[in-house]
Design an enzyme around this catalytic site. Structure first.
Site, mmCIF file in Angstrom:
data_model
loop_
_atom_site.group_PDB
_atom_site.id
_atom_site.type_symbol
_atom_site.label_atom_id
_atom_site.label_comp_id
_atom_site.label_asym_id
_atom_site.label_seq_id
_atom_site.Cartn_x
_atom_site.Cartn_y
_atom_site.Cartn_z
ATOM 1 N N ASN A 208 0.854 -1.190 0.000
ATOM 2 C CA ASN A 208 0.000 0.000 0.000
ATOM 3 C C ASN A 208 0.891 1.241 0.000
ATOM 4 O OD1 ASN A 208 0.474 0.927 2.845
ATOM 5 N ND2 ASN A 208 -0.351 -1.118 3.266
ATOM 6 N N ASP A 276 -4.509 -6.130 5.045
ATOM 7 C CA ASP A 276 -5.537 -6.941 5.700
ATOM 8 C C ASP A 276 -5.482 -8.407 5.265
ATOM 9 O OD1 ASP A 276 -6.809 -4.988 7.320
ATOM 10 O OD2 ASP A 276 -7.557 -4.057 5.494
ATOM 11 N N LYS A 286 8.537 -18.095 -9.370
ATOM 12 C CA LYS A 286 7.874 -17.000 -10.073
ATOM 13 C C LYS A 286 6.733 -17.524 -10.955
ATOM 14 C CE LYS A 286 8.849 -13.296 -13.249
ATOM 15 N NZ LYS A 286 9.669 -12.940 -14.388
ATOM 16 N N PRO A 303 -3.326 -11.583 10.575
ATOM 17 C CA PRO A 303 -3.652 -11.338 11.985
ATOM 18 C C PRO A 303 -3.829 -9.839 12.205
ATOM 19 C CG PRO A 303 -1.322 -11.846 11.711
ATOM 20 C CD PRO A 303 -1.965 -12.076 10.377
ATOM 21 N N ASP A 304 -4.764 -9.478 13.057
ATOM 22 C CA ASP A 304 -4.928 -8.059 13.401
ATOM 23 C C ASP A 304 -4.035 -7.779 14.607
ATOM 24 O OD1 ASP A 304 -5.762 -5.557 14.438
ATOM 25 O OD2 ASP A 304 -7.629 -5.750 13.297
ATOM 26 N N ILE A 305 -2.938 -7.096 14.366
ATOM 27 C CA ILE A 305 -1.920 -6.902 15.411
ATOM 28 C C ILE A 305 -2.472 -6.006 16.521
ATOM 29 C CG2 ILE A 305 0.468 -6.196 15.832
ATOM 30 C CD1 ILE A 305 0.799 -6.488 12.690
ATOM 31 N N LYS A 337 -14.405 1.270 15.260
ATOM 32 C CA LYS A 337 -13.154 0.496 15.179
ATOM 33 C C LYS A 337 -12.511 0.378 16.560
ATOM 34 C CE LYS A 337 -11.055 0.857 11.231
ATOM 35 N NZ LYS A 337 -10.309 1.468 10.115
ATOM 36 N N LYS A 341 -11.847 -3.257 18.130
ATOM 37 C CA LYS A 341 -10.487 -3.767 18.374
ATOM 38 C C LYS A 341 -10.116 -3.723 19.851
ATOM 39 C CE LYS A 341 -8.840 -2.727 13.760
ATOM 40 N NZ LYS A 341 -7.649 -2.854 12.921
HETATM 41 N N1 CTP Z 1 -3.925 -2.963 12.121
HETATM 42 C C1 CTP Z 1 -3.158 -3.986 12.633
HETATM 43 N N2 CTP Z 1 -3.161 -5.194 12.018
HETATM 44 C C2 CTP Z 1 -3.906 -5.403 10.919
HETATM 45 C C3 CTP Z 1 -4.693 -4.363 10.381
HETATM 46 C C4 CTP Z 1 -4.671 -3.146 11.004
HETATM 47 O O1 CTP Z 1 -2.483 -3.794 13.636
HETATM 48 N N3 CTP Z 1 -3.885 -6.592 10.344
HETATM 49 C C5 CTP Z 1 -3.953 -1.689 12.831
HETATM 50 C C6 CTP Z 1 -3.344 -0.524 12.104
HETATM 51 O O2 CTP Z 1 -1.966 -0.385 12.435
HETATM 52 C C7 CTP Z 1 -4.166 0.627 12.630
HETATM 53 C C8 CTP Z 1 -5.521 0.029 12.890
HETATM 54 O O3 CTP Z 1 -5.304 -1.364 13.005
HETATM 55 O O4 CTP Z 1 -3.696 1.077 13.885
HETATM 56 C C9 CTP Z 1 -6.574 0.309 11.854
HETATM 57 O O5 CTP Z 1 -6.245 -0.181 10.645
HETATM 58 P P1 CTP Z 1 -7.181 0.023 9.347
HETATM 59 O O6 CTP Z 1 -6.511 -0.677 8.246
HETATM 60 O O7 CTP Z 1 -7.567 1.434 9.172
HETATM 61 O O8 CTP Z 1 -8.483 -0.700 9.816
HETATM 62 P P2 CTP Z 1 -9.001 -2.119 9.488
HETATM 63 O O9 CTP Z 1 -8.945 -2.904 10.726
HETATM 64 O O10 CTP Z 1 -8.270 -2.671 8.326
HETATM 65 O O11 CTP Z 1 -10.508 -1.850 9.126
HETATM 66 P P3 CTP Z 1 -11.113 -1.389 7.711
HETATM 67 O O12 CTP Z 1 -10.364 -2.167 6.678
HETATM 68 O O13 CTP Z 1 -12.523 -1.724 7.867
HETATM 69 O O14 CTP Z 1 -10.878 0.081 7.610
#
Ligand code: CTP
Length: 397
Positions: A208, A276, A286, A303-305, A337, A341
């Site tokens: 990104n 995500d 490749k 994983p959502d850290i 959010k 979270k």
């Molecule tokens: N974050 C994280 N791990 C992930 C995704 C997000 O730690 N796998 C953290 C980011 O560092 C940020 C927060 O979560 O602090 C929000 O991330 P964002 O991408 O805006 O939100 P999402 O959880 O992806 O929700 P959405 O895609 O619905 O906006």
């Protein structure tokens, strides 16, 4: 900046000891008083005479030197300084410190001191990576010992990897931060920053546009308030700060592992733009245009850290701060959010292209907490960072 500061410099026995001579010179240029302690192994790399000449001080070497004990005992020596710096900190010295040994002057001083200690590790990459050294490092960090480096690069032994002692300017920056009388002195703060790269095959990845600018600015602002910062960064455009522990990762999974390995933190700021999803069927070779049609990528959730750390049942940082990059209904989405979270604060920003925030130098944020939403005026990312760092300091004081 270091005028009138007194630094006790312990020089261990490593090839990087030659850099300690330059360190002494630079510290004295900045007005610091340096008292060197040379270990038995250190003498093999630098001479007491050169250290003494550069520091304009007596060089201490022996634990059992009655003259010194009469002049200044080891307890006093360990406490007279404002900061103890160990450079190079060898694997052996780190092991002694972690084990609480006191069988020579350096280890005795390190055990007897009531002052902050900063180590600049230096060793062969395999010694650094060895579970014993990593265990000792975790113990030392848990004990509040500050660490600068090591850096990755070519090593004197011909190998490549982490283990090179931090450069002199980096050590000086870490000394500055350690001596800064900031409100976050002695606090460990974790910051994630930058994008993640999720591989498709060995040469392609999904990424990104995050530059890492805001996360880097936050890490610097926290360090400026005296925090001991661990900076976990994806492949960002902005170079990482010098005066802190920097862990470079590529993927979300690696970022999670680095966060979990960073040890207990008083606060954590998740500024990274974590992907995500990752490609579940990423190939080891490749992907070729072999006429069999377009490749099919299967995605799996990362994983959502932020959520993982926010929901830790044991050892959760006192303050967990997330970011929300939104394009619509910024406050409503970010508020939801925060609850989803379970972090304490969300720093929400509008990343619609017309704002020019993503990749730009300014930011307009809203701080969302249990108390509601507070919009800050548009300002530079550095100013947002300084304001946030100040608020974090107030919250965990
Ligand atoms: N974050 C994280 N791990 C992930 C995704 C997000 O730690 N796998 C953290 C980011 O560092 C940020 C927060 O979560 O602090 C929000 O991330 P964002 O991408 O805006 O939100 P999402 O959880 O992806 O929700 P959405 O895609 O619905 O906006």
């Amino acid at each position: 900046m270091l005028a009138d500061k007194h630094i006790l410099l312990i020089v261990g026995g490593g090839i990087a000891a030659f850099k300690s001579l330059d360190l002494v010179r630079r510290l004295r240029e900045q007005g610091a008083q340096v008292t060197p302690v040379l270990t038995k192994a250190g003498v093999e790399f630098v001479t007491p005479l050169s250290l003494s000449a550069l520091s304009a001080s007596k060089v201490y070497q022996d634990l059992f030197n009655l003259t010194d004990e009469a002049e200044m005992g080891h307890i006093e020596l360990s406490r007279a300084a404002d900061l103890i710096v160990v450079a190079p900190a060898t694997a052996d010295l780190m092991a002694k410190m972690a084990g609480g040994l006191a069988n020579d002057l350096a280890s005795t001083l390190l055990l007897a001191t009531d002052k902050r200690v900063l180590i600049a590790p230096s060793m062969n990459v395999r010694m650094w990576d060895h579970p014993a050294t990593q265990r000792n490092l975790a113990t030392l960090q848990g004990d509040g010992i500050l660490v600068v480096g090591p850096n990755e690069g070519d090593m004197a032994c011909g190998e490549y990897g982490p283990g090179r002692m931090a450069e002199v300017p980096e050590i000086i920056a870490a000394i500055d931060a350690a001596l800064a009388d900031g409100p976050l002195n002695g606090r460990h703060v974790l910051v994630t920053s930058g994008p993640t790269h999720e591989p498709i095959d060995p040469v392609r990845y999904i990424a990104n546009r995050s530059s890492g600018a805001q996360g880097t600015a936050i890490a610097k602002a926290l360090a400026a308030l005296g925090a001991d910062v661990t900076f976990v960064t994806g492949p960002a455009d902005v170079p990482p700060p010098m005066d802190m522990t920097v862990v470079k990762v590529q993927t979300a999974q690696e970022m999670l592992e680095a966060v979990q390995a960073a040890g207990a933190a008083d606060a954590a700021v998740f500024a990274a733009a974590v992907a995500d999803w990752h490609v579940a069927n990423a190939g080891d070779s490749k992907i070729k245009k072999d006429g069999s049609g377009l490749p099919k990528l299967d995605f799996a959730e990362n994983p959502d850290i932020l959520a993982t750390v926010s929901q830790m049942s044991k050892g959760r940082p006192k303050l967990v701060v997330g970011f929300a990059a939104e394009t619509d209904d910024v406050i409503a989405n970010a508020t939801a959010k925060r609850l989803r979270k379970q972090c304490d604060w969300i720093v929400a920003n509008d990343v619609s292209p017309e704002t020019g925030i993503m990749g730009g130098s300014e930011n307009a944020v809203t701080l969302i907490s249990a108390d509601g939403a507070e919009s800050w005026p548009r300002m530079s990312k550095d100013a947002v960072a300084a304001t946030l760092a100040q608020r974090i300091a107030e919250a965990i004081a």
